[in-house]
Design a protein around this motif. Structure first.
Motif, PDB file in Angstrom:
ATOM      1  N   HIS A  74     -12.009  19.171  -5.345  1.00  0.00           N
ATOM      2  CA  HIS A  74     -12.076  19.917  -3.851  1.00  0.00           C
ATOM      3  C   HIS A  74     -11.931  21.268  -3.657  1.00  0.00           C
ATOM      4  O   HIS A  74     -12.443  21.890  -2.763  1.00  0.00           O
ATOM      5  CB  HIS A  74     -11.443  19.139  -2.937  1.00  0.00           C
ATOM      6  N   GLU A  75     -11.124  21.722  -4.452  1.00  0.00           N
ATOM      7  CA  GLU A  75     -10.847  23.169  -4.234  1.00  0.00           C
ATOM      8  C   GLU A  75     -11.833  24.166  -4.856  1.00  0.00           C
ATOM      9  O   GLU A  75     -11.745  25.399  -4.497  1.00  0.00           O
ATOM     10  CB  GLU A  75      -9.452  23.483  -5.189  1.00  0.00           C
ATOM     11  N   ARG A  76     -12.833  23.656  -5.540  1.00  0.00           N
ATOM     12  CA  ARG A  76     -13.975  24.458  -5.848  1.00  0.00           C
ATOM     13  C   ARG A  76     -15.467  24.077  -5.145  1.00  0.00           C
ATOM     14  O   ARG A  76     -16.490  24.294  -5.537  1.00  0.00           O
ATOM     15  CB  ARG A  76     -14.264  24.119  -7.236  1.00  0.00           C
ATOM     16  N   THR A  95     -19.664  19.397  -4.279  1.00  0.00           N
ATOM     17  CA  THR A  95     -18.256  19.419  -5.010  1.00  0.00           C
ATOM     18  C   THR A  95     -18.604  18.951  -6.296  1.00  0.00           C
ATOM     19  O   THR A  95     -19.188  18.057  -6.391  1.00  0.00           O
ATOM     20  CB  THR A  95     -17.358  18.471  -4.024  1.00  0.00           C
ATOM     21  N   ARG A 123      -8.541  16.694   5.065  1.00  0.00           N
ATOM     22  CA  ARG A 123      -8.005  16.354   3.946  1.00  0.00           C
ATOM     23  C   ARG A 123      -8.100  14.727   3.509  1.00  0.00           C
ATOM     24  O   ARG A 123      -8.246  14.227   2.401  1.00  0.00           O
ATOM     25  CB  ARG A 123      -6.587  16.400   3.944  1.00  0.00           C
ATOM     26  N   GLN A 126     -11.017  13.738   1.313  1.00  0.00           N
ATOM     27  CA  GLN A 126     -11.118  14.367   0.079  1.00  0.00           C
ATOM     28  C   GLN A 126     -10.105  13.524  -1.058  1.00  0.00           C
ATOM     29  O   GLN A 126      -9.017  13.716  -1.458  1.00  0.00           O
ATOM     30  CB  GLN A 126     -10.340  15.693  -0.193  1.00  0.00           C
ATOM     31  N   ASP A 128      -8.452  11.793  -4.037  1.00  0.00           N
ATOM     32  CA  ASP A 128      -7.769  12.199  -5.367  1.00  0.00           C
ATOM     33  C   ASP A 128      -7.847  11.380  -6.454  1.00  0.00           C
ATOM     34  O   ASP A 128      -8.091  10.246  -6.145  1.00  0.00           O
ATOM     35  CB  ASP A 128      -6.390  12.677  -5.262  1.00  0.00           C
ATOM     36  N   THR A 174     -18.022  28.998  -9.439  1.00  0.00           N
ATOM     37  CA  THR A 174     -16.698  28.115  -9.385  1.00  0.00           C
ATOM     38  C   THR A 174     -16.016  27.920 -10.670  1.00  0.00           C
ATOM     39  O   THR A 174     -14.860  27.130 -10.569  1.00  0.00           O
ATOM     40  CB  THR A 174     -17.246  26.787  -8.602  1.00  0.00           C
TER      41      THR A 174
END
Length: 241
Positions: A74-76, A95, A123, A126, A128, A174
């Motif tokens: 998700h951070e990318r 993503t 959040r 998203q 994990d 990314t």
């Protein structure tokens, strides 16, 4: 009235008529090819999803359903700009999905409004950890004609705004280690929590070939009529200079 063809008008008309008829016939052939392609895509969409093969053939995988297992990075996430839904302008969230074998494929999660672009506000959507999703393979690239690359819009890697899927540049921006750049994947609705709102993949295959064929055949008929009218003259009269 009599009909006496003249040399130079005939020399000019015959190749032009042949070209127009050839263009019409070519469009009819393209129409048959397009219908076969649409039928093949419908069959592919009805087949069960398959794992991503080790060796990727973009032509064979286009519009195939894929069963993907991995972790979303998700951070990318990346953003395709200028995407509309029901007339509202927004983005598509792309993503990277790191698969179990270490490869990373870009996953188009769907449409997102500009107001929801900040990841901090979504959040809950998203997930994990490892997950399984079903997605449809699509080819990257601009998709426009090679002779018109000057019309291709310019992506903005620094601003993370992409207008067309330049998969190699997106993977580089990314920082992916083992990116899949031959294809990307469009997640099916219901596979991941919204937002973004997943959209069913729709083949962008316009079937306008019959209209094009009729246009070219009409132009050929009009040319022939003009040619005949130009060479008609009263019996016993002079051929116009």
């Amino acid at each position: 009235m009599s009909f006496r063809p003249r040399f130079w008008p005939t020399v000019i008309m015959l190749p032009a008529l042949a070209i127009l008829l050839a263009l019409g016939s070519w469009q009819l052939d393209r129409r048959e090819w397009k219908h076969d392609l649409i039928a093949d895509l419908a069959v592919q969409q009805a087949e069960p999803p398959v794992p991503l093969p080790e060796r990727i053939d973009p032509d064979a995988l286009e519009f195939r359903r894929l069963a993907l297992t991995g972790t979303l990075l998700h951070e990318r996430e990346l953003y395709w700009a200028s995407r509309t839904l029901d007339g509202v302008n927004g983005y598509h969230v792309v993503t990277p999905l790191r698969l179990e074998d270490g490869r990373e494929i870009l996953l188009d999660r769907g449409w997102l409004s500009a107001a929801d672009l900040d990841p901090a506000g979504r959040r809950a959507s998203q997930p994990d950890g490892p997950l399984e999703v079903v997605a449809t393979a699509r080819r990257g690239g601009w998709g426009g004609p090679a002779w018109a690359t000057w019309l291709r819009p310019v992506n903005d890697p620094a601003g993370n705004r992409w207008l067309w899927p330049d998969l190699e540049a997106m993977a580089g921006a990314t920082g992916l280690l083992q990116p899949v750049t031959e294809i990307y994947a469009v997640v099916e609705p219901g596979q991941l929590p919204p937002p973004p709102q997943a959209r069913p993949p729709e083949p962008e295959l316009r079937d306008n070939h019959l209209q094009y064929a009729l246009f070219w055949f009409t132009m050929a008929a009009a040319l022939l009529v003009i040619y005949v009218l130009f060479h008609r003259r009263p019996r016993g009269g002079r051929t116009p200079e």
